[in-house]
Design a protein around this motif. Sequence first.
Motif, mmCIF file in Angstrom:
data_model
loop_
_atom_site.group_PDB
_atom_site.id
_atom_site.type_symbol
_atom_site.label_atom_id
_atom_site.label_comp_id
_atom_site.label_asym_id
_atom_site.label_seq_id
_atom_site.Cartn_x
_atom_site.Cartn_y
_atom_site.Cartn_z
ATOM 1 N N LEU A 55 18.694 84.702 -3.248
ATOM 2 C CA LEU A 55 20.125 84.800 -2.976
ATOM 3 C C LEU A 55 20.525 83.939 -1.782
ATOM 4 O O LEU A 55 21.126 84.415 -0.818
ATOM 5 C CB LEU A 55 20.515 86.265 -2.723
ATOM 6 N N ALA A 56 20.223 82.673 -1.859
ATOM 7 C CA ALA A 56 20.559 81.764 -0.766
ATOM 8 C C ALA A 56 22.065 81.786 -0.531
ATOM 9 O O ALA A 56 22.864 81.703 -1.469
ATOM 10 C CB ALA A 56 20.107 80.347 -1.098
ATOM 11 N N GLY A 57 22.454 81.927 0.735
ATOM 12 C CA GLY A 57 23.867 81.876 1.098
ATOM 13 C C GLY A 57 24.588 83.209 1.078
ATOM 14 O O GLY A 57 25.748 83.283 1.472
ATOM 15 N N PHE A 58 23.943 84.291 0.627
ATOM 16 C CA PHE A 58 24.580 85.609 0.598
ATOM 17 C C PHE A 58 24.200 86.388 1.849
ATOM 18 O O PHE A 58 23.045 86.391 2.267
ATOM 19 C CB PHE A 58 24.166 86.413 -0.636
ATOM 20 N N THR A 85 33.757 70.210 2.559
ATOM 21 C CA THR A 85 33.835 69.206 1.501
ATOM 22 C C THR A 85 32.425 68.683 1.260
ATOM 23 O O THR A 85 31.735 68.259 2.190
ATOM 24 C CB THR A 85 34.752 68.036 1.929
ATOM 25 N N TYR A 86 31.985 68.749 0.007
ATOM 26 C CA TYR A 86 30.624 68.356 -0.346
ATOM 27 C C TYR A 86 30.632 67.056 -1.136
ATOM 28 O O TYR A 86 31.515 66.823 -1.968
ATOM 29 C CB TYR A 86 29.964 69.442 -1.215
ATOM 30 N N LEU A 87 29.651 66.219 -0.910
ATOM 31 C CA LEU A 87 29.397 65.079 -1.788
ATOM 32 C C LEU A 87 28.657 65.569 -3.025
ATOM 33 O O LEU A 87 28.879 65.088 -4.125
ATOM 34 C CB LEU A 87 28.558 64.016 -1.079
ATOM 35 N N TYR A 88 27.773 66.542 -2.807
ATOM 36 C CA TYR A 88 27.005 67.157 -3.892
ATOM 37 C C TYR A 88 26.716 68.596 -3.501
ATOM 38 O O TYR A 88 26.287 68.863 -2.388
ATOM 39 C CB TYR A 88 25.683 66.401 -4.107
ATOM 40 N N GLN A 89 26.931 69.536 -4.428
ATOM 41 C CA GLN A 89 26.639 70.948 -4.148
ATOM 42 C C GLN A 89 25.815 71.520 -5.284
ATOM 43 O O GLN A 89 26.266 71.568 -6.433
ATOM 44 C CB GLN A 89 27.932 71.762 -3.996
ATOM 45 N N SER A 90 24.601 71.966 -4.951
ATOM 46 C CA SER A 90 23.696 72.522 -5.951
ATOM 47 C C SER A 90 23.326 73.977 -5.651
ATOM 48 O O SER A 90 22.817 74.670 -6.511
ATOM 49 C CB SER A 90 22.423 71.681 -6.032
ATOM 50 N N ILE A 91 23.588 74.426 -4.424
ATOM 51 C CA ILE A 91 23.285 75.816 -4.069
ATOM 52 C C ILE A 91 24.410 76.688 -4.625
ATOM 53 O O ILE A 91 25.567 76.535 -4.250
ATOM 54 C CB ILE A 91 23.159 75.995 -2.544
ATOM 55 N N ALA A 92 24.050 77.580 -5.534
ATOM 56 C CA ALA A 92 25.051 78.432 -6.180
ATOM 57 C C ALA A 92 25.473 79.549 -5.243
ATOM 58 O O ALA A 92 24.638 80.267 -4.709
ATOM 59 C CB ALA A 92 24.490 79.019 -7.467
ATOM 60 N N ASN A 93 26.749 79.651 -5.021
ATOM 61 C CA ASN A 93 27.309 80.730 -4.209
ATOM 62 C C ASN A 93 28.369 81.458 -5.018
ATOM 63 O O ASN A 93 29.479 81.671 -4.562
ATOM 64 C CB ASN A 93 27.924 80.178 -2.907
ATOM 65 N N ARG A 94 28.035 81.830 -6.202
ATOM 66 C CA ARG A 94 29.007 82.478 -7.069
ATOM 67 C C ARG A 94 28.722 83.971 -7.192
ATOM 68 O O ARG A 94 27.612 84.431 -6.951
ATOM 69 C CB ARG A 94 29.020 81.812 -8.442
ATOM 70 N N THR A 95 29.741 84.691 -7.590
ATOM 71 C CA THR A 95 29.616 86.124 -7.818
ATOM 72 C C THR A 95 28.650 86.353 -8.977
ATOM 73 O O THR A 95 28.630 85.593 -9.946
ATOM 74 C CB THR A 95 31.002 86.718 -8.146
#
Length: 159
Positions: A55-58, A85-95
């Motif tokens: 759960l990276a980022g939670f 602002t991201y150039l690339y975002q791969s880390i999921a921070n979704r519900t």
Amino acid sequence: MNAIDLTPLYRSSVGFDRLGSLINHALTTESTPGGYPPYNIEVLDENRYAITLALAGFSQEELDIQVEKGVLTVRGNKHAKDERTYLYQSIANRTFERKFNLADYVEVTGADLSNGLLTISLVKEIPEAMKPKSIAINQNSNVLEHKTEEKSTKGDKAV
């Protein structure tokens, strides 16, 4: 997908109806899309288990763990939108919501969030009344039955 017919099991077994519903539920429900969040289920010893979710980022405040009717539910809810602002975002921070069916007598004993990994500890505690027990065979048990019969027949003869 068709449900599995467990009728042969029910003919010679009692109390396995929950097993049948678990199998049917597992075959008919779609797993969480994308498999998010990834997780491991680990056997620590004969009666101890651990479920670890990445759960990276939670934060702890964004997580909710509940157990109801033999189902462990872990929910993550991101409250604030990231203003970066991201150039690339791969880390999921979704519900998310992830559910685990627990076997009878499996209890959650704790949870720990460390380095982006949520580890939920479980233990299987079978009640003393449900544990197997040996029954001693007494060879003199028939003697008591015979003595009882003799008393009742002697009483009948005397009258």
